[in-house]
Design an enzyme around this catalytic site. Structure first.
Site, PDB file in Angstrom:
ATOM      1  N   LYS A 131      -4.014 -10.183   0.022  1.00 57.78           N
ATOM      2  CA  LYS A 131      -4.516  -8.880  -0.406  1.00 57.78           C
ATOM      3  C   LYS A 131      -3.534  -8.269  -1.399  1.00 57.78           C
ATOM      4  O   LYS A 131      -2.321  -8.472  -1.293  1.00 57.78           O
ATOM      5  CB  LYS A 131      -4.658  -7.995   0.831  1.00 57.78           C
ATOM      6  CG  LYS A 131      -5.235  -6.616   0.599  1.00 57.78           C
ATOM      7  CD  LYS A 131      -5.323  -5.879   1.929  1.00 57.78           C
ATOM      8  CE  LYS A 131      -6.021  -4.538   1.785  1.00 57.78           C
ATOM      9  NZ  LYS A 131      -6.143  -3.857   3.103  1.00 57.78           N
ATOM     10  N   LEU A 189      -6.947   2.061  -0.708  1.00 64.34           N
ATOM     11  CA  LEU A 189      -7.138   1.193   0.468  1.00 64.34           C
ATOM     12  C   LEU A 189      -7.987   1.854   1.558  1.00 64.34           C
ATOM     13  O   LEU A 189      -8.259   1.224   2.574  1.00 64.34           O
ATOM     14  CB  LEU A 189      -5.790   0.787   1.102  1.00 64.34           C
ATOM     15  CG  LEU A 189      -4.736   0.201   0.176  1.00 64.34           C
ATOM     16  CD1 LEU A 189      -3.437  -0.029   0.944  1.00 64.34           C
ATOM     17  CD2 LEU A 189      -5.220  -1.093  -0.447  1.00 64.34           C
ATOM     18  N   SER A 215     -10.659  -2.432   3.652  1.00 65.64           N
ATOM     19  CA  SER A 215     -10.156  -2.492   2.295  1.00 65.64           C
ATOM     20  C   SER A 215      -9.741  -3.905   1.872  1.00 65.64           C
ATOM     21  O   SER A 215      -9.428  -4.124   0.691  1.00 65.64           O
ATOM     22  CB  SER A 215      -8.951  -1.556   2.143  1.00 65.64           C
ATOM     23  OG  SER A 215      -7.894  -1.923   2.994  1.00 65.64           O
ATOM     24  N   ILE A 236      -5.697  -0.333   8.795  1.00 68.42           N
ATOM     25  CA  ILE A 236      -5.289   0.962   9.334  1.00 68.42           C
ATOM     26  C   ILE A 236      -6.471   1.703   9.941  1.00 68.42           C
ATOM     27  O   ILE A 236      -6.309   2.659  10.678  1.00 68.42           O
ATOM     28  CB  ILE A 236      -4.597   1.829   8.259  1.00 68.42           C
ATOM     29  CG1 ILE A 236      -3.841   3.003   8.892  1.00 68.42           C
ATOM     30  CG2 ILE A 236      -5.607   2.309   7.219  1.00 68.42           C
ATOM     31  CD1 ILE A 236      -3.009   3.803   7.922  1.00 68.42           C
ATOM     32  N   GLY A 237      -7.676   1.234   9.615  1.00 67.63           N
ATOM     33  CA  GLY A 237      -8.868   1.853  10.168  1.00 67.63           C
ATOM     34  C   GLY A 237     -10.026   0.883  10.276  1.00 67.63           C
ATOM     35  O   GLY A 237     -11.171   1.282  10.487  1.00 67.63           O
ATOM     36  N   GLY A 238      -9.696  -0.423  10.107  1.00 66.18           N
ATOM     37  CA  GLY A 238     -10.723  -1.459  10.174  1.00 66.18           C
ATOM     38  C   GLY A 238     -10.681  -2.430   9.018  1.00 66.18           C
ATOM     39  O   GLY A 238     -11.569  -3.275   8.874  1.00 66.18           O
ATOM     40  N   SER A 239      -9.635  -2.371   8.208  1.00 64.94           N
ATOM     41  CA  SER A 239      -9.639  -3.062   6.910  1.00 64.94           C
ATOM     42  C   SER A 239      -9.482  -4.573   6.969  1.00 64.94           C
ATOM     43  O   SER A 239      -9.666  -5.237   5.945  1.00 64.94           O
ATOM     44  CB  SER A 239      -8.550  -2.475   6.012  1.00 64.94           C
ATOM     45  OG  SER A 239      -8.882  -1.156   5.652  1.00 64.94           O
TER      46      SER A 239
END
Length: 562
Positions: A131, A189, A215, A236-239
């Site tokens: 990434k 992101l 992201s 950090i939230g599902g990336s």
């Protein structure tokens, strides 16, 4: 200023395309109407039979073939470079291409093997994609920002520019991995859709009417097209989990501090309430295991101050294997199933994916109970606050470097300008609320030992990754199923289950949405449009259970034929 950012973005976009050898260029890119699905037979038509064989072998198989001398690192690298180049032209999934450097690395690996008759490490000759947060020597990191072009994280004269490498990059090189490309991300992101002003929108290879997730959307799209056997994203939230789910891949969101993050670019660096974590996505569960275990062999805790001294624990995964071999009822696995979090009901393909996993586990003799935890929305709200502690200053400052506009997806979170920053007392209060919820959730998890009949609490929670098989552009509106896991800091694995089927996947007659957001998700569902898209689940475990959850992912994948 407007003309300047546009010209800089175009120059970068053209440079990416121009780095692809002429003989690998596609003369015609079909529209989604002409060719919705560009995976499998479609992309194979541009490859030789040996290239197809190599690129459709998982990372474990590649490592074995190279170690046995059956394949050379150069041949493997060239095959994946070719397929990655095709993938980018079809779905816009690359930010950086450094194929020549990769082939040079592969040649050095082959020379070492020829001289010593052994590999330099367990990833010897395995191409690994990254990434675009990882710093690689001689390669730019833009993270999707036009203002970062030609800089080091936005600083033009920084001496680290072109010279610095992230800690994990150093470790991957030690393991023998071949690095060859960096993949697309949404600027900031902070989106479940991958879009930026440099390359545009990254589409889902299976259904190019839909997004690839975010992201780590470029990773998901590239690996789905077999332009990479495996790579690393962040979450950090599902990336990690969203792109894995949307692209039919296995992936893991580890607990923070398990794998090294040192030296990577990031948004909102210094926000420590909910940490971003790094983890692999790959075409098989065993490949994700390989990409996790081998990094731990590098003892990253000696180089990253936030990594926990926790080597790979064979006993944890072996315990799962022993349980599934057992014939006694107390020797079976136990799961909680969350069909809905009470905020947004998953769309029909995801409902069916969850039911498929539950049925397979039940048929195999395992215990599945209804999961009735503390209300997830409470923690989702807490996590959401952490993303705007600084009022959006970090991301707006990055956009201001070039004057480029925010995408619609990012405006949903950060608006047109920064807002008031949180006070230290407000951050402290949010941290206390998070800790109290974590304790409440832990107590509930422990209480399930009374219900499972196995003598212990559930081994994992089966739930949606997202309400959608893959979101439609500008319609990713709910992150509750993933961000709650980040708030708990639990380990979570993604397992691909099935594909959407317009003949099966319909809402039940009389379905009534429970709120406006649920109604929007209901209204946005189009069975015909989604037909053929991947449908996946996540299985969530306790903190620091990476070995256990990867063993479960491999087992569950086997039960459903993955």
């Amino acid at each position: 200023m407007v003309a300047d950012w546009k010209s800089r973005a175009k120059a970068k976009r053209d440079a990416i395309l121009n780095s692809i050898p002429t003989e690998w260029r596609l003369s015609n890119i079909p529209s989604p109407e002409e060719q919705k699905d560009v995976t499998g037979p479609y992309i194979q038509q541009f490859l030789t039979k040996p290239e197809i064989e190599i690129t459709e072998t998982d990372a474990v198989g590649i490592a074995e073939k190279v170690a046995a001398g059956s394949w050379t690192a150069v041949d493997v690298t060239k095959a994946f470079c070719h397929r990655a180049a095709l993938a980018h032209q079809l779905v816009n999934c690359l930010h950086e291409v450094f194929f020549d450097a990769a082939i040079a690395s592969a040649k050095a690996l082959d020379e070492f093997y020829a001289q010593h008759k052994k590999t330099i490490g367990p990833l010897h000759g395995v191409p690994v994609s990254l990434k675009d947060q990882f710093h690689v020597k001689g390669v730019e990191t833009t993270m999707g920002y036009v203002g970062w072009i030609g800089t080091f994280e936005g600083i033009r004269e920084d001496p680290r520019r072109g010279k610095f490498e992230s800690e994990m990059v150093r470790e991957l090189r030690n393991l023998g991995a071949v690095l060859y490309c960096k993949t697309s991300v949404p600027h900031t992101l902070m989106s479940g859709e991958t879009v930026n002003n440099i390359i545009g929108y990254t589409w889902n290879p299976k259904n190019r009417y839909l997004c690839s997730g975010g992201s780590s959307g470029g990773e998901g799209a590239l690996i789905s097209l077999r332009g990479s056997p495996g790579g690393y994203g962040t979450d950090i939230g599902g990336s990690i989990r969203i792109p894995a789910a949307f692209n039919g891949l296995f992936g893991i969101r580890p607990t923070s501090g398990r794998l090294p993050y040192e030296g990577m670019a990031n948004s909102m660096d210094g926000q420590n309430s909910v940490l971003s974590v790094v983890g692999p996505l790959a075409t098989s569960a065993r490949a994700v295991r390989l990409l996790t275990q081998t990094l731990l062999s590098q003892e990253p805790w000696l180089h990253d101050p936030l990594v926990v001294d926790m080597p790979w624990r064979d006993a944890e995964e072996q315990a799962v294997r022993e349980i599934v071999k057992s014939a006694s009822s107390r020797g079976q696995l136990a799961f909680g199933v969350l069909n809905s979090d009470g905020v947004v009901m998953p769309q029909p393909p995801i409902q069916r994916a969850i039911a498929t996993v539950v049925e397979a586990l039940g048929n195999a003799g395992h215990k599945v109970i209804e999961w009735k935890p503390p209300a997830h929305q409470r923690l989702v709200d807490i996590v959401g606050k952490t993303w705007i502690y600084d009022g959006g200053k970090d991301v707006h400052d990055a956009f201001a470097l070039s004057g480029e506009p925010l995408s619609t997806q990012i405006k949903l979170s950060y608006g047109d300008k920064p807002i008031e920053e949180y006070k230290a007392s407000q951050i402290s209060a949010n941290n206390i609320a998070k800790r109290r919820f974590q304790k409440e959730y832990l107590d509930y998890w422990n209480s399930t030992a009374q219900e499972t009949g196995t003598g212990r609490a559930v081994d994992g929670i089966i739930m949606a990754v997202s309400p959608y098989p893959a979101a439609r552009p500008e319609k990713y509106n709910y992150y509750g199923y993933t961000s709650v896991v980040n708030g708990l800091d639990y380990t979570s694995v993604v397992v691909p289950v099935t594909t959407a089927d317009k003949s099966k996947d319909r809402y039940i007659d009389g379905f009534t949405p429970i709120n406006d957001l649920d109604k929007k998700t209901f209204d946005d569902y189009d069975a015909d449009l989604y037909d053929g898209a991947y449908a996946s689940v996540q299985i969530v475990g306790r903190r620091y259970t990476e070995e256990k959850m990867l063993a479960i992912a491999e087992y569950v994948g086997g039960l459903i034929g993955k």
